[in-house]
Scaffold this motif. Structure first.
Motif, PDB file in Angstrom:
ATOM      1  N   ASP A 284      -3.854  -3.307   0.516  1.00 16.82           N
ATOM      2  CA  ASP A 284      -3.147  -3.499   1.779  1.00 16.82           C
ATOM      3  C   ASP A 284      -1.650  -3.329   1.501  1.00 16.82           C
ATOM      4  N   LEU A 285      -0.809  -3.566   2.498  1.00 20.60           N
ATOM      5  CA  LEU A 285       0.618  -3.332   2.304  1.00 20.60           C
ATOM      6  C   LEU A 285       1.232  -4.266   1.260  1.00 20.60           C
ATOM      7  N   PHE A 286       0.818  -5.512   1.254  1.00 17.92           N
ATOM      8  CA  PHE A 286       1.373  -6.470   0.304  1.00 17.92           C
ATOM      9  C   PHE A 286       0.982  -6.115  -1.129  1.00 17.92           C
ATOM     10  N   SER A 287      -0.278  -5.817  -1.347  1.00 14.27           N
ATOM     11  CA  SER A 287      -0.713  -5.474  -2.703  1.00 14.27           C
ATOM     12  C   SER A 287      -0.198  -4.099  -3.124  1.00 14.27           C
ATOM     13  N   LEU A 288       0.089  -3.221  -2.145  1.00 14.36           N
ATOM     14  CA  LEU A 288       0.695  -1.928  -2.451  1.00 14.36           C
ATOM     15  C   LEU A 288       2.053  -2.137  -3.115  1.00 14.36           C
ATOM     16  N   PHE A 289       2.915  -2.923  -2.480  1.00 14.63           N
ATOM     17  CA  PHE A 289       4.238  -3.163  -3.058  1.00 14.63           C
ATOM     18  C   PHE A 289       4.169  -4.042  -4.304  1.00 14.63           C
ATOM     19  N   ASP A 290       3.226  -4.952  -4.350  1.00 14.45           N
ATOM     20  CA  ASP A 290       2.995  -5.729  -5.569  1.00 14.45           C
ATOM     21  C   ASP A 290       2.756  -4.788  -6.748  1.00 14.45           C
ATOM     22  N   SER A 291       1.867  -3.819  -6.542  1.00 17.38           N
ATOM     23  CA  SER A 291       1.472  -2.939  -7.638  1.00 17.38           C
ATOM     24  C   SER A 291       2.610  -2.009  -8.048  1.00 17.38           C
ATOM     25  N   MET A 292       3.382  -1.519  -7.071  1.00 19.26           N
ATOM     26  CA  MET A 292       4.459  -0.601  -7.407  1.00 19.26           C
ATOM     27  C   MET A 292       5.609  -1.326  -8.093  1.00 19.26           C
TER      28      MET A 292
END
Length: 292
Positions: A284-292
């Protein structure tokens, strides 16, 4: 007997009301990050479909009959804009022939909701795949993403006014969680501020600019143009005199240029998710930025 008749009447009334009262708003999105954003804001009031996935380049998508049919049935279309989908979205809108999504409010372009980087006055093919309106990948900046989210929530409320309060509450909750997450991301990435990186494509401009990371070179000699041996050789010379911290690419880009440059410079190549679904973590959007 009266009780049975009453139950039948109730079922008939609910059946008559369900298309208008109980139906979810159908939203067609162009990219996975926009699909995820609509789900965050729309909750159970929307039914969302998406045209692309994380391993595809959104510049180059075939206007398939299945996509045309989804546009034809949509109550709203949500895309990036700024000519990112110029090669296929106009075809979908034209052949879908759905008056509800030909223009605002049914047609929502994320890039129109924020200031863009890289706007140019004159564009020709010698410049590569340049977008005259500016770099369309603004959703890579979490601050601009929040602006887009607010505008999108307002648009959902316009199109589905009966649930306006619901969308406003969903955005308020998202904003609170998002701002808290941004503080954490900025703290975590603080040691990277001032680092120099090579990118495959300029789609990383917003993300790296947000974090204070410098783009010093690109694998593509011009936006959207595959690297030549001559260009890569020039990058080797540049990196040997002024080494970069990393080489950054997205899953949908060809990794050959990055690997070639890495082997000759010992600079680490990094694949970042870029959009939802781009890695196992980015769900999702939160885990997307978490991962990047």
């Amino acid at each position: 007997m009266k009780k049975v008749l009453w139950q039948i009447c109730v079922v008939c009334v609910m059946g008559a009301l369900s298309p208008a009262v109980l139906a979810e708003m159908r939203v067609f999105t162009c990219e996975p990050e926009l699909e995820a954003l609509v789900k965050e804001l729309g909750g159970d009031k929307v039914s969302v479909s998406v045209a692309t996935h994380a391993k595809q380049d959104a510049h180059h998508i075939q206007a398939r009959p299945s996509l045309i049919n989804k546009v034809r049935r949509a109550d709203m279309v949500v895309c990036t804009g700024a000519s990112l989908e110029i090669g296929w979205l106009p075809v979908l809108l034209n052949k879908g022939a759905n008056p509800k999504v030909q223009q605002a409010p049914g047609l929502f372009m994320a890039a129109e909701q924020v200031d863009l980087l890289g706007e140019v006055d004159v564009v020709d093919r010698s410049q590569g795949d340049v977008h005259p309106e500016g770099n369309p990948h603004a959703i890579q900046d979490p601050n601009r993403l929040l602006q887009i989210a607010e505008a999108l929530a307002e648009r959902l409320a316009v199109l589905d006014s009966d649930n306006a309060a619901y969308y406003a509450n969903r955005f308020a909750d998202f904003k609170t969680r998002w701002l808290a997450a941004v503080v954490g991301w900025e703290k975590k990435a603080a040691p990277l501020k001032g680092k120099d990186v090579v990118v495959h494509h300029r789609s990383w401009e917003y993300f790296l600019n947000w974090l204070g990371i410098n783009i010093v070179a690109s694998i593509e000699p011009l936006p959207g143009i595959p690297p030549t041996t001559s260009h890569l050789s020039k990058l080797v010379k540049q990196m040997k005199s002024e080494p970069a911290y990393a080489i950054v690419r997205a899953p949908h880009t060809d990794k050959k240029g990055s690997v070639w440059l890495s082997k000759r410079t010992n600079i680490c190549p990094i694949e970042l998710a870029y959009t939802v679904g781009g890695s196992e973590r980015a769900s999702d959007l939160f885990s997307l930025f978490d991962s990047m």
